[in-house]
Design a protein around this motif. Sequence first.
Motif, PDB file in Angstrom:
ATOM      1  N   GLN A  10      40.151  38.838  -8.496  1.00  0.00           N
ATOM      2  CA  GLN A  10      39.775  40.249  -7.965  1.00  0.00           C
ATOM      3  C   GLN A  10      38.010  40.520  -8.345  1.00  0.00           C
ATOM      4  N   LYS A  11      37.636  40.640  -9.491  1.00  0.00           N
ATOM      5  CA  LYS A  11      36.191  40.296  -9.738  1.00  0.00           C
ATOM      6  C   LYS A  11      35.524  39.813  -8.946  1.00  0.00           C
ATOM      7  N   VAL A  12      36.083  38.163  -8.929  1.00  0.00           N
ATOM      8  CA  VAL A  12      34.979  37.561  -7.924  1.00  0.00           C
ATOM      9  C   VAL A  12      34.719  37.918  -7.143  1.00  0.00           C
ATOM     10  N   LYS A  13      35.307  38.862  -6.109  1.00  0.00           N
ATOM     11  CA  LYS A  13      35.691  39.282  -4.770  1.00  0.00           C
ATOM     12  C   LYS A  13      35.338  40.467  -4.908  1.00  0.00           C
ATOM     13  N   GLU A  14      35.227  41.393  -5.536  1.00  0.00           N
ATOM     14  CA  GLU A  14      35.018  42.602  -5.522  1.00  0.00           C
ATOM     15  C   GLU A  14      32.860  42.524  -5.354  1.00  0.00           C
ATOM     16  N   ALA A  15      32.709  41.578  -6.686  1.00  0.00           N
ATOM     17  CA  ALA A  15      31.388  40.817  -6.839  1.00  0.00           C
ATOM     18  C   ALA A  15      30.919  40.894  -5.589  1.00  0.00           C
ATOM     19  N   ILE A  16      31.492  39.678  -4.859  1.00  0.00           N
ATOM     20  CA  ILE A  16      30.785  39.032  -4.087  1.00  0.00           C
ATOM     21  C   ILE A  16      30.885  40.013  -2.824  1.00  0.00           C
ATOM     22  N   PHE A  17      32.132  40.980  -2.452  1.00  0.00           N
ATOM     23  CA  PHE A  17      31.745  42.245  -1.308  1.00  0.00           C
ATOM     24  C   PHE A  17      30.343  43.252  -1.469  1.00  0.00           C
ATOM     25  N   SER A  18      30.392  43.160  -2.512  1.00  0.00           N
ATOM     26  CA  SER A  18      28.906  44.506  -3.080  1.00  0.00           C
ATOM     27  C   SER A  18      27.983  43.522  -2.933  1.00  0.00           C
ATOM     28  N   LYS A  19      28.034  42.971  -3.545  1.00  0.00           N
ATOM     29  CA  LYS A  19      26.639  41.162  -3.024  1.00  0.00           C
ATOM     30  C   LYS A  19      26.136  41.661  -1.577  1.00  0.00           C
ATOM     31  N   TYR A  20      27.452  41.715  -0.816  1.00  0.00           N
ATOM     32  CA  TYR A  20      26.831  40.724   0.843  1.00  0.00           C
ATOM     33  C   TYR A  20      27.031  42.581   1.417  1.00  0.00           C
ATOM     34  N   ASP A  21      27.772  43.806   0.980  1.00  0.00           N
ATOM     35  CA  ASP A  21      27.969  44.876   1.494  1.00  0.00           C
ATOM     36  C   ASP A  21      29.002  45.403   2.238  1.00  0.00           C
ATOM     37  N   ILE A  22      29.510  44.132   2.066  1.00  0.00           N
ATOM     38  CA  ILE A  22      31.137  44.369   2.886  1.00  0.00           C
ATOM     39  C   ILE A  22      32.149  45.539   2.266  1.00  0.00           C
ATOM     40  N   ASN A  23      31.928  46.422   3.397  1.00  0.00           N
ATOM     41  CA  ASN A  23      33.031  47.301   3.189  1.00  0.00           C
ATOM     42  C   ASN A  23      34.247  48.157   4.114  1.00  0.00           C
ATOM     43  N   GLU A  24      34.350  49.062   4.456  1.00  0.00           N
ATOM     44  CA  GLU A  24      35.485  49.860   5.281  1.00  0.00           C
ATOM     45  C   GLU A  24      34.212  49.513   6.888  1.00  0.00           C
ATOM     46  N   GLU A  25      33.371  50.022   6.497  1.00  0.00           N
ATOM     47  CA  GLU A  25      32.115  50.059   7.548  1.00  0.00           C
ATOM     48  C   GLU A  25      32.019  49.373   8.477  1.00  0.00           C
ATOM     49  N   VAL A  26      32.031  47.973   7.609  1.00  0.00           N
ATOM     50  CA  VAL A  26      31.593  46.942   8.627  1.00  0.00           C
ATOM     51  C   VAL A  26      32.953  46.484   9.336  1.00  0.00           C
ATOM     52  N   TYR A  27      34.162  46.251   8.264  1.00  0.00           N
ATOM     53  CA  TYR A  27      35.261  46.520   9.176  1.00  0.00           C
ATOM     54  C   TYR A  27      35.482  47.345  10.389  1.00  0.00           C
ATOM     55  N   ARG A  28      35.177  48.493  10.357  1.00  0.00           N
ATOM     56  CA  ARG A  28      35.133  48.848  11.549  1.00  0.00           C
ATOM     57  C   ARG A  28      34.559  49.079  12.339  1.00  0.00           C
ATOM     58  N   GLN A  29      33.378  48.468  12.107  1.00  0.00           N
ATOM     59  CA  GLN A  29      32.651  47.844  13.041  1.00  0.00           C
ATOM     60  C   GLN A  29      32.969  46.487  14.053  1.00  0.00           C
ATOM     61  N   ARG A  30      33.362  45.606  13.278  1.00  0.00           N
ATOM     62  CA  ARG A  30      33.540  44.504  13.945  1.00  0.00           C
ATOM     63  C   ARG A  30      34.606  44.448  14.192  1.00  0.00           C
ATOM     64  N   PHE A  31      35.920  45.422  14.206  1.00  0.00           N
ATOM     65  CA  PHE A  31      36.901  45.815  14.323  1.00  0.00           C
ATOM     66  C   PHE A  31      36.803  46.384  16.269  1.00  0.00           C
ATOM     67  N   ARG A  32      35.701  47.770  16.116  1.00  0.00           N
ATOM     68  CA  ARG A  32      35.548  47.998  17.402  1.00  0.00           C
ATOM     69  C   ARG A  32      34.036  47.359  18.509  1.00  0.00           C
ATOM     70  N   ASP A  33      33.975  46.352  18.397  1.00  0.00           N
ATOM     71  CA  ASP A  33      33.506  45.134  18.827  1.00  0.00           C
ATOM     72  C   ASP A  33      33.230  44.691  18.971  1.00  0.00           C
ATOM     73  N   PRO A  34      34.375  43.539  18.779  1.00  0.00           N
ATOM     74  CA  PRO A  34      34.888  42.361  18.247  1.00  0.00           C
ATOM     75  C   PRO A  34      34.627  41.456  19.753  1.00  0.00           C
ATOM     76  N   ASP A  35      34.351  40.139  19.202  1.00  0.00           N
ATOM     77  CA  ASP A  35      33.783  39.017  20.390  1.00  0.00           C
ATOM     78  C   ASP A  35      34.730  38.268  20.404  1.00  0.00           C
ATOM     79  N   ILE A  36      34.898  37.580  21.226  1.00  0.00           N
ATOM     80  CA  ILE A  36      36.041  36.756  21.105  1.00  0.00           C
ATOM     81  C   ILE A  36      35.595  35.305  20.886  1.00  0.00           C
ATOM     82  N   ARG A  37      35.899  34.766  20.454  1.00  0.00           N
ATOM     83  CA  ARG A  37      35.566  33.385  19.397  1.00  0.00           C
ATOM     84  C   ARG A  37      35.848  33.112  20.648  1.00  0.00           C
ATOM     85  N   PRO A  38      34.949  31.508  21.046  1.00  0.00           N
ATOM     86  CA  PRO A  38      34.903  30.268  21.764  1.00  0.00           C
ATOM     87  C   PRO A  38      36.451  29.633  21.442  1.00  0.00           C
TER      88      PRO A  38
END
Length: 161
Positions: A10-38
């Motif tokens: 859990q601490k490693v996961k939180e450190a990675i998310f913090s380092k790369y600024d991965i938060n609810e807003e990032v997931y919201r943007q990815r949800f709203r503008d999804p790309d269909i992968r090849p």
Amino acid sequence: MAAEDTGDYQKVKEAIFSKYDINEEVYRQRFRDPDIRPGESPKEFYNRLKDLYGKWIQPEKKTKEQVGDAIILEQFYRSLTPELQVWVKERGPKSAQEAAQLVETFQAAWRGARSFRFGASAKSFTSHGKSSGVGGGPKELESLKSGDGFVKTKLTTKPAL
């Protein structure tokens, strides 16, 4: 991160998310503008959207009212002009009601009936100050309604007389 914490997932996961600024807003943007992968099947795409929704909304941690407010807040943002949307988001409202209050505060500061809605007919306004850049003339913000119904904003510098 301390060396003794590296064994705690859990601490490693939180450190990675913090380092790369991965938060609810990032997931919201990815949800709203999804790309269909090849090569991605419709079922895989659905599962990825479902996962992004869960990471954005986090329904297991929120009440029904909080989930609804998150969706209302997003729709409220989408209705604002792009400039006002940025201004409100910078202030970090915790609810849609707080965001609405910020917009009213913004409008009161401008003392005008300027439209806050994206796509609505907005009044243009002129700043009578001098710019610090080349040219030095007054700047004017023009809002032009295009044929597609969107308001496009253009900053022009008037030549100094």
